[in-house]
Design a protein around this motif. Structure first.
Motif, short mmCIF file in Angstrom:
data_model
loop_
_atom_site.label_atom_id
_atom_site.label_comp_id
_atom_site.label_asym_id
_atom_site.label_seq_id
_atom_site.Cartn_x
_atom_site.Cartn_y
_atom_site.Cartn_z
N SER A 22 -5.05 25.30 11.63
CA SER A 22 -4.04 24.88 10.66
C SER A 22 -4.24 23.43 10.22
O SER A 22 -3.71 23.02 9.20
CB SER A 22 -2.63 25.06 11.25
N GLN A 23 -4.98 22.67 10.99
CA GLN A 23 -5.30 21.29 10.60
C GLN A 23 -6.71 21.29 10.01
O GLN A 23 -7.67 20.87 10.64
CB GLN A 23 -5.22 20.35 11.79
N PHE A 24 -6.83 21.78 8.78
CA PHE A 24 -8.16 21.94 8.20
C PHE A 24 -8.70 20.65 7.58
O PHE A 24 -9.81 20.62 7.09
CB PHE A 24 -8.17 23.05 7.16
N GLY A 25 -7.93 19.57 7.64
CA GLY A 25 -8.42 18.30 7.13
C GLY A 25 -7.96 17.16 8.02
O GLY A 25 -6.90 17.22 8.64
N HIS A 26 -8.79 16.14 8.11
CA HIS A 26 -8.47 14.97 8.93
C HIS A 26 -8.84 13.72 8.15
O HIS A 26 -9.90 13.65 7.54
CB HIS A 26 -9.26 15.01 10.24
N VAL A 27 -7.95 12.73 8.17
CA VAL A 27 -8.18 11.46 7.48
C VAL A 27 -8.04 10.35 8.50
O VAL A 27 -7.11 10.34 9.31
CB VAL A 27 -7.16 11.26 6.33
N PHE A 28 -8.96 9.38 8.46
CA PHE A 28 -8.98 8.26 9.41
C PHE A 28 -9.04 6.96 8.63
O PHE A 28 -9.64 6.90 7.56
CB PHE A 28 -10.21 8.35 10.32
N ALA A 29 -8.42 5.91 9.19
CA ALA A 29 -8.48 4.59 8.56
C ALA A 29 -8.53 3.53 9.63
O ALA A 29 -8.06 3.73 10.76
CB ALA A 29 -7.25 4.37 7.68
N TYR A 30 -9.10 2.38 9.28
CA TYR A 30 -9.08 1.24 10.18
C TYR A 30 -8.97 -0.03 9.34
O TYR A 30 -9.10 -0.01 8.11
CB TYR A 30 -10.32 1.20 11.08
N GLY A 31 -8.68 -1.13 9.99
CA GLY A 31 -8.57 -2.42 9.32
C GLY A 31 -8.66 -3.53 10.34
O GLY A 31 -8.70 -3.29 11.55
N VAL A 32 -8.68 -4.77 9.86
CA VAL A 32 -8.78 -5.91 10.77
C VAL A 32 -7.51 -6.09 11.59
O VAL A 32 -7.51 -6.79 12.59
CB VAL A 32 -9.10 -7.22 10.00
N SER A 33 -6.44 -5.44 11.18
CA SER A 33 -5.17 -5.47 11.93
C SER A 33 -4.49 -4.12 11.77
O SER A 33 -4.91 -3.29 10.94
CB SER A 33 -4.26 -6.57 11.38
N ARG A 34 -3.45 -3.90 12.54
CA ARG A 34 -2.68 -2.66 12.43
C ARG A 34 -2.11 -2.53 11.01
O ARG A 34 -2.18 -1.47 10.40
CB ARG A 34 -1.56 -2.65 13.48
N ALA A 35 -1.57 -3.63 10.50
CA ALA A 35 -0.98 -3.61 9.16
C ALA A 35 -2.02 -3.24 8.10
O ALA A 35 -1.74 -2.46 7.18
CB ALA A 35 -0.35 -4.96 8.84
N ALA A 36 -3.23 -3.79 8.23
CA ALA A 36 -4.28 -3.48 7.26
C ALA A 36 -4.69 -2.01 7.35
O ALA A 36 -4.91 -1.36 6.32
CB ALA A 36 -5.49 -4.38 7.49
N ALA A 37 -4.79 -1.49 8.56
CA ALA A 37 -5.14 -0.08 8.73
C ALA A 37 -4.06 0.83 8.14
O ALA A 37 -4.38 1.83 7.48
CB ALA A 37 -5.35 0.23 10.22
N ILE A 38 -2.80 0.49 8.36
CA ILE A 38 -1.70 1.27 7.80
C ILE A 38 -1.74 1.24 6.28
O ILE A 38 -1.58 2.26 5.60
CB ILE A 38 -0.34 0.78 8.33
N THR A 39 -1.99 0.06 5.71
CA THR A 39 -2.09 -0.06 4.25
C THR A 39 -3.24 0.77 3.72
O THR A 39 -3.09 1.50 2.73
CB THR A 39 -2.26 -1.54 3.84
N ASN A 40 -4.40 0.70 4.37
CA ASN A 40 -5.56 1.48 3.95
C ASN A 40 -5.25 2.98 3.96
O ASN A 40 -5.58 3.71 3.03
CB ASN A 40 -6.77 1.18 4.83
N ALA A 67 7.47 3.52 7.75
CA ALA A 67 8.71 3.30 8.52
C ALA A 67 8.57 2.01 9.31
O ALA A 67 7.52 1.73 9.90
CB ALA A 67 8.96 4.49 9.45
N SER A 68 9.61 1.21 9.35
CA SER A 68 9.54 -0.10 10.03
C SER A 68 9.20 0.05 11.50
O SER A 68 8.43 -0.74 12.05
CB SER A 68 10.84 -0.88 9.84
N ASP A 69 9.74 1.06 12.19
CA ASP A 69 9.42 1.27 13.61
C ASP A 69 7.92 1.52 13.80
O ASP A 69 7.32 1.02 14.75
CB ASP A 69 10.20 2.46 14.19
N PHE A 70 7.32 2.29 12.90
CA PHE A 70 5.89 2.57 13.01
C PHE A 70 5.08 1.31 12.72
O PHE A 70 4.15 0.97 13.45
CB PHE A 70 5.47 3.70 12.08
N LYS A 71 5.43 0.61 11.64
CA LYS A 71 4.70 -0.60 11.26
C LYS A 71 4.73 -1.65 12.37
O LYS A 71 3.76 -2.36 12.59
CB LYS A 71 5.27 -1.20 9.98
N GLU A 72 5.86 -1.74 13.06
CA GLU A 72 6.02 -2.75 14.12
C GLU A 72 5.67 -2.20 15.50
O GLU A 72 5.94 -2.84 16.51
CB GLU A 72 7.44 -3.29 14.08
N ASN A 73 5.09 -1.01 15.53
CA ASN A 73 4.64 -0.36 16.76
C ASN A 73 5.75 -0.22 17.80
O ASN A 73 5.55 -0.42 18.99
CB ASN A 73 3.43 -1.09 17.36
#
Length: 155
Positions: A22-40, A67-73
């Motif tokens: 059922s998970q036929f697709g996967h997307v990955f991202a990274y960045g120099v910080s958590r915030a950058a990875a989330i933005t990407n 979501a603020s909770d996710f962004k702020e870990n």
């Protein structure tokens, strides 16, 4: 999008591979910080194009990422369960924004071909046929199981 990659279990004809779950697709991202990875990841998901009668959780995932909770870990193993219990849903624009935006996008992306075809007649010294118009376009869209036909006139 830089720093984002994905893979999907889709056959060349557009169908989903028979060995996919059922998970036929996967997307990955990274960045120099958590915030950058989330933005990407957010930007990449907003640009993803899914064609056909496939329902996805892309909008919901973008909402989770922002979501603020996710962004702020500040998440924990029950965080997502709490959001589900509170029936938090991704905000979506009104249906007509999707229709107008989709019609404009389809018109603009096909405009280059239309202009080339129109000019090819002029170069030959011919008058382009009436069905080739630079000021009028009719676009058909399927959005959330509804079909729309939009006529655009550019003045």
């Amino acid at each position: 999008k830089p720093n984002v990659w994905a893979y999907f279990s889709v056959k060349s004809g557009g169908g989903i591979h028979e060995f996919a779950d059922s998970q036929f697709g996967h997307v990955f991202a990274y960045g120099v910080s958590r915030a950058a990875a989330i933005t990407n990841m957010s930007l990449a998901l907003k640009e993803i194009q899914i064609r056909g009668e496939i329902h996805s959780n892309v909008d919901y995932t973008v909402d989770l990422l922002n979501a603020s909770d996710f962004k702020e870990n500040r998440i924990h193993t029950g965080w997502l369960d709490n959001r589900i219990a509170m029936r938090v849903q991704a905000e979506r624009p009104p249906w007509y924004i999707s229709v107008v935006g989709g019609a404009l996008y389809k018109t603009i992306t096909s405009n280059t071909d239309t202009v080339s075809e129109y000019v090819s007649y002029l170069v030959k010294g011919q008058i382009p046929p009436k069905h080739i118009s630079l000021v009028h376009s009719t676009v058909s869209l399927n959005i959330e199981e509804s079909k729309y036909t939009v006529s655009l006139t550019f003045l």
